[in-house]
Design a protein around this motif. Structure first.
Motif, mmCIF file in Angstrom:
data_model
loop_
_atom_site.group_PDB
_atom_site.id
_atom_site.type_symbol
_atom_site.label_atom_id
_atom_site.label_comp_id
_atom_site.label_asym_id
_atom_site.label_seq_id
_atom_site.Cartn_x
_atom_site.Cartn_y
_atom_site.Cartn_z
ATOM 1 N N ASP A 1 0.834 -1.204 0.000
ATOM 2 C CA ASP A 1 0.000 0.000 0.000
ATOM 3 C C ASP A 1 0.861 1.244 0.000
ATOM 4 O O ASP A 1 1.872 1.310 0.686
ATOM 5 C CB ASP A 1 -0.906 0.019 1.236
ATOM 6 N N GLU A 2 0.446 2.196 -0.795
ATOM 7 C CA GLU A 2 1.180 3.460 -0.831
ATOM 8 C C GLU A 2 0.891 4.248 0.437
ATOM 9 O O GLU A 2 -0.232 4.226 0.945
ATOM 10 C CB GLU A 2 0.773 4.272 -2.057
ATOM 11 N N PRO A 3 1.911 4.919 0.948
ATOM 12 C CA PRO A 3 1.666 5.752 2.132
ATOM 13 C C PRO A 3 0.596 6.794 1.826
ATOM 14 O O PRO A 3 0.500 7.299 0.713
ATOM 15 C CB PRO A 3 3.037 6.427 2.382
ATOM 16 N N ALA A 4 -0.187 7.033 2.817
ATOM 17 C CA ALA A 4 -1.277 7.995 2.623
ATOM 18 C C ALA A 4 -0.718 9.369 2.297
ATOM 19 O O ALA A 4 0.225 9.826 2.934
ATOM 20 C CB ALA A 4 -2.145 8.067 3.872
ATOM 21 N N VAL A 5 -1.289 9.990 1.301
ATOM 22 C CA VAL A 5 -0.861 11.336 0.930
ATOM 23 C C VAL A 5 -1.475 12.328 1.911
ATOM 24 O O VAL A 5 -2.691 12.324 2.142
ATOM 25 C CB VAL A 5 -1.308 11.674 -0.504
ATOM 26 N N ARG A 6 -0.642 13.141 2.509
ATOM 27 C CA ARG A 6 -1.133 14.135 3.462
ATOM 28 C C ARG A 6 -1.994 15.149 2.727
ATOM 29 O O ARG A 6 -1.546 15.773 1.773
ATOM 30 C CB ARG A 6 0.048 14.836 4.139
ATOM 31 N N PRO A 7 -3.239 15.296 3.138
ATOM 32 C CA PRO A 7 -4.114 16.240 2.412
ATOM 33 C C PRO A 7 -3.581 17.655 2.515
ATOM 34 O O PRO A 7 -3.090 18.077 3.561
ATOM 35 C CB PRO A 7 -5.461 16.092 3.132
ATOM 36 N N LYS A 8 -3.677 18.354 1.410
ATOM 37 C CA LYS A 8 -3.243 19.747 1.397
ATOM 38 C C LYS A 8 -4.252 20.593 2.168
ATOM 39 O O LYS A 8 -5.461 20.388 2.059
ATOM 40 C CB LYS A 8 -3.125 20.266 -0.040
ATOM 41 N N PRO A 9 -3.748 21.510 2.964
ATOM 42 C CA PRO A 9 -4.683 22.366 3.712
ATOM 43 C C PRO A 9 -5.541 23.189 2.767
ATOM 44 O O PRO A 9 -5.060 23.708 1.767
ATOM 45 C CB PRO A 9 -3.753 23.248 4.542
ATOM 46 N N GLN A 10 -6.821 23.260 3.094
ATOM 47 C CA GLN A 10 -7.736 24.030 2.274
ATOM 48 C C GLN A 10 -7.500 25.521 2.488
ATOM 49 O O GLN A 10 -7.430 25.996 3.619
ATOM 50 C CB GLN A 10 -9.183 23.680 2.635
ATOM 51 N N ARG A 11 -7.323 26.224 1.413
ATOM 52 C CA ARG A 11 -7.122 27.662 1.505
ATOM 53 C C ARG A 11 -8.440 28.361 1.815
ATOM 54 O O ARG A 11 -9.497 28.006 1.307
ATOM 55 C CB ARG A 11 -6.539 28.212 0.209
ATOM 56 N N ASP A 12 -8.339 29.325 2.696
ATOM 57 C CA ASP A 12 -9.530 30.104 3.012
ATOM 58 C C ASP A 12 -9.954 30.901 1.787
ATOM 59 O O ASP A 12 -9.146 31.233 0.919
ATOM 60 C CB ASP A 12 -9.250 31.060 4.169
ATOM 61 N N SER A 13 -11.214 31.175 1.734
ATOM 62 C CA SER A 13 -11.698 32.033 0.654
ATOM 63 C C SER A 13 -11.044 33.404 0.778
ATOM 64 O O SER A 13 -10.605 33.813 1.850
ATOM 65 C CB SER A 13 -13.217 32.150 0.721
ATOM 66 N N HIS A 14 -11.002 34.125 -0.305
ATOM 67 C CA HIS A 14 -10.321 35.414 -0.318
ATOM 68 C C HIS A 14 -10.920 36.335 0.734
ATOM 69 O O HIS A 14 -12.136 36.594 0.736
ATOM 70 C CB HIS A 14 -10.459 36.051 -1.702
ATOM 71 N N PRO A 15 -10.108 36.824 1.677
ATOM 72 C CA PRO A 15 -10.668 37.643 2.763
ATOM 73 C C PRO A 15 -11.089 39.036 2.336
ATOM 74 O O PRO A 15 -11.650 39.773 3.133
ATOM 75 C CB PRO A 15 -9.491 37.714 3.752
ATOM 76 N N GLY A 16 -10.794 39.394 1.105
ATOM 77 C CA GLY A 16 -11.121 40.740 0.657
ATOM 78 C C GLY A 16 -9.927 41.662 0.734
ATOM 79 O O GLY A 16 -8.919 41.361 1.362
ATOM 80 N N ARG A 17 -10.026 42.777 0.087
ATOM 81 C CA ARG A 17 -8.922 43.726 0.045
ATOM 82 C C ARG A 17 -8.714 44.368 1.404
ATOM 83 O O ARG A 17 -9.668 44.735 2.088
ATOM 84 C CB ARG A 17 -9.228 44.798 -1.008
ATOM 85 N N ARG A 18 -7.444 44.494 1.800
ATOM 86 C CA ARG A 18 -7.135 45.130 3.076
ATOM 87 C C ARG A 18 -7.455 46.622 3.019
ATOM 88 O O ARG A 18 -7.257 47.275 2.002
ATOM 89 C CB ARG A 18 -5.652 44.955 3.414
ATOM 90 N N ALA A 19 -7.917 47.129 4.142
ATOM 91 C CA ALA A 19 -8.173 48.568 4.218
ATOM 92 C C ALA A 19 -6.847 49.323 4.230
ATOM 93 O O ALA A 19 -5.871 48.889 4.847
ATOM 94 C CB ALA A 19 -8.970 48.882 5.477
ATOM 95 N N LEU A 20 -6.810 50.430 3.525
ATOM 96 C CA LEU A 20 -5.597 51.241 3.493
ATOM 97 C C LEU A 20 -5.433 51.979 4.816
ATOM 98 O O LEU A 20 -6.426 52.361 5.445
ATOM 99 C CB LEU A 20 -5.667 52.236 2.332
ATOM 100 N N PRO A 21 -4.203 52.174 5.289
ATOM 101 C CA PRO A 21 -3.974 52.833 6.581
ATOM 102 C C PRO A 21 -4.661 54.186 6.665
ATOM 103 O O PRO A 21 -4.617 54.991 5.727
ATOM 104 C CB PRO A 21 -2.447 52.972 6.632
ATOM 105 N N ALA A 22 -5.273 54.439 7.810
ATOM 106 C CA ALA A 22 -6.025 55.689 7.983
ATOM 107 C C ALA A 22 -5.114 56.905 8.004
ATOM 108 O O ALA A 22 -5.548 58.024 7.677
ATOM 109 C CB ALA A 22 -6.838 55.615 9.277
ATOM 110 N N GLU A 23 -3.828 56.713 8.381
ATOM 111 C CA GLU A 23 -2.941 57.870 8.496
ATOM 112 C C GLU A 23 -2.414 58.364 7.146
ATOM 113 O O GLU A 23 -1.780 59.422 7.072
ATOM 114 C CB GLU A 23 -1.749 57.536 9.409
#
Length: 524
Positions: free
Chosen positions: A92-114
């Protein structure tokens, strides 16, 4: 004893082969010739990989899994042939470690207020209602932001010193004292000097290139003048760099490594007559880093730089440390699994799939470290986790090393990996003893990465003194970065405070872990 040149070694081989030919010993001649060809082929392959292959040592999990599967099949086939049995099922082939699921795109970061904002108001072209003809009025606003960049600019600070006198005409006029300057009666302000230093030693931009950029902005300054400003900055920061080095030597965990730097010889301004010096980096508790220049790679230099060091010293197996480890009460050697893994990765790249087994175990060891880090465990919790999860992995790897060493030629790529790890086993397993120890010396590897990038741009240091100045400036800048300070803000503030006569007895207040920004007039 001096090492023989490549030409001398080739001449010796040629004479040996010619002697075998004259003796008529064709069998021995063929054996020696094949051995030489094999070694040259291996060496050429290594040079080509080093020159053209990607520099990253990351191993594709799929590549490792494939190597393990093929190795398992080869071992199974060898067992079947040896036992003269009928073919059996593929293991038996060694179990392939599942790749971590990437989170959905969190959206664009807010630009610094300063950041300064410039509003541009846009109105629809249609101004009247299409139904009744009345004028349209605003009911809401929709805002979107666009990040723009405008070139940095110079400014001139005009210092007006008032001269006062009495109307009686009898007293001597009094002139206000001049403000502090990094260079006495010099042109540049602390911000400009800090920008020049950081541009070269943090952003890797040569002085000549910066001079051209300044000229495009209307300021013509010669590179020679800029070098003089850098010298002044290094002189001012010298005491601070030495204070950082003293703190680094007292760290609980000290990591050490070095990299080469070309240094121009006196009288040669074209870079043809250069010597190969070394820049040593020492990271203390991953919080402060100290750099030092040495003209060569002799062990006397780190021995001098680390004089008086006790406690843990993590390195890459450099022979120059042996004298330090041998001292009674001296530093205790801690190995680096990054270097141990590197040799097995090279063996796998050269086609020896047995190295995949070692790489898999080492990957599991690093996974233990990642879990501990993600959980935010303290040193004692990490030590307990290593004792529970990592020690069995090391015992498994140790047994594999002993078994594989019997069949791996010492001069093969896998044999070299086994030799490196086997002869440093005690140092490589020492990180189990203290949770404050790292599994590798990655912190100091990152500390010298900037120098490796920089020398591709500025190519060489102008002199030994120039290389020493570079070490001083690297020490102050990189230590500030490790503490999360914006390097320009830190350096410009520290420079003007030192220029204003900051007392040496309060030098500790300017160290990155204690520094707070403030006007130079706050110093005595």
């Amino acid at each position: 004893m001096a090492r023989r040149s490549a030409a001398d070694r080739l001449e010796t081989i040629e004479e040996h082969l010619r002697g075998l030919s004259e003796q008529g010993d064709s069998e021995q001649l063929l054996k020696v010739a094949l051995s030489v060809i094999g070694k040259l082929s291996t060496r050429l392959d290594a040079l080509l990989r080093d020159r053209y292959s990607p520099k990253s040592e990351k191993l594709d999990p799929a590549q490792l899994q494939l190597a393990l599967v093929e190795l398992a099949r080869e071992l199974d086939a060898a067992e079947r042939d040896a036992a003269a049995e009928t073919a059996t099922e593929t293991p038996d082939e060694p179990a392939v470690r599942p790749k971590p699921q990437r989170d959905s795109h969190p959206g664009r970061r807010a630009l610094p207020a300063e950041l300064p904002r410039e509003e541009i108001r846009l109105r629809p072209e249609q101004t009247d209602c299409t139904e009744c003809g009345k004028e349209l009025h605003t009911i809401r606003e929709e805002r979107t932001e666009m990040l723009e960049w405008v070139p940095g600019h110079f400014k001139v600070i005009v210092e007006i010193r008032e001269v006062t006198a009495c109307s009686c005409g009898q007293s001597v006029p009094v002139t206000a004292c001049a403000g502090p300057r990094v260079i006495e009666a010099g042109l540049p302000g602390p911000g400009l000097v800090a920008h020049l230093v950081i541009s070269k030693y943090r952003d890797h931009s040569p002085v000549e290139r910066q001079a051209k950029i300044y000229k495009r902005h209307g300021v013509d300054i010669s590179p020679k003048t800029m070098i003089g400003w850098i010298e002044a900055a290094a002189w001012l920061l010298g005491p601070l760099a030495r204070a950082i080095h003293e703190r680094v030597l007292k760290a609980h965990v000290l990591q050490a490594d070095d990299t080469h730097i070309l240094v121009l010889q006196p009288g040669d301004e074209k870079g043809k007559g250069t010597s190969r010096g070394r820049i040593w980096a020492f990271v203390g508790d991953t919080r402060l880093v100290s750099y030092a220049y040495a003209p060569n790679w002799k062990g006397e230099h780190p021995a001098k730089l680390l004089k008086g060091r006790t406690g843990w010293l993590q390195g890459d197996g450099y022979a120059g440390y042996k004298a330090l480890y041998a001292l009674e009460g001296g530093p205790v050697e801690v190995g680096c699994w990054m270097h141990g893994r590197r040799y097995f990765k090279q063996a796998l790249d050269f086609g020896d799939r047995r190295a995949a087994e070692a790489l898999e175990v080492i990957a599991e060891m690093y996974q233990v470290e990642r879990v501990s880090k993600d959980l935010g465990e303290d040193s004692e919790q990490r030590r307990a986790r290593r004792e529970r999860d990592t020690r069995p992995l090391l015992e498994k790897l140790g047994k594999w090393l002993a078994d594989t060493s019997k069949s791996a030629p010492p001069r093969s790529s896998l044999g070299k990996a086994l030799f490196y790890v086997g002869h440093r086993w005690t140092a490589l397993t020492r990180f189990l003893e203290d949770g404050a120890l790292e599994i590798d010396n990655g912190a100091v590897e990152r500390a010298i990465r900037g120098i490796a990038i920089g020398r591709r741009n500025w190519l060489f240091a102008g002199s030994d003194a120039g290389a020493e100045r570079a070490a001083t400036l690297y020490t102050v800048i990189e230590s500030a970065v490790l503490h999360g300070h914006e390097p320009w803000a830190y350096l410009s503030d520290v420079l003007i405070k030192l220029a204003a006569g900051w007392p040496l007895r309060r030098l500790g207040e300017l160290l990155p872990d204690r520094w707070t920004p403030g006007p130079a007039t706050a110093s005595p």
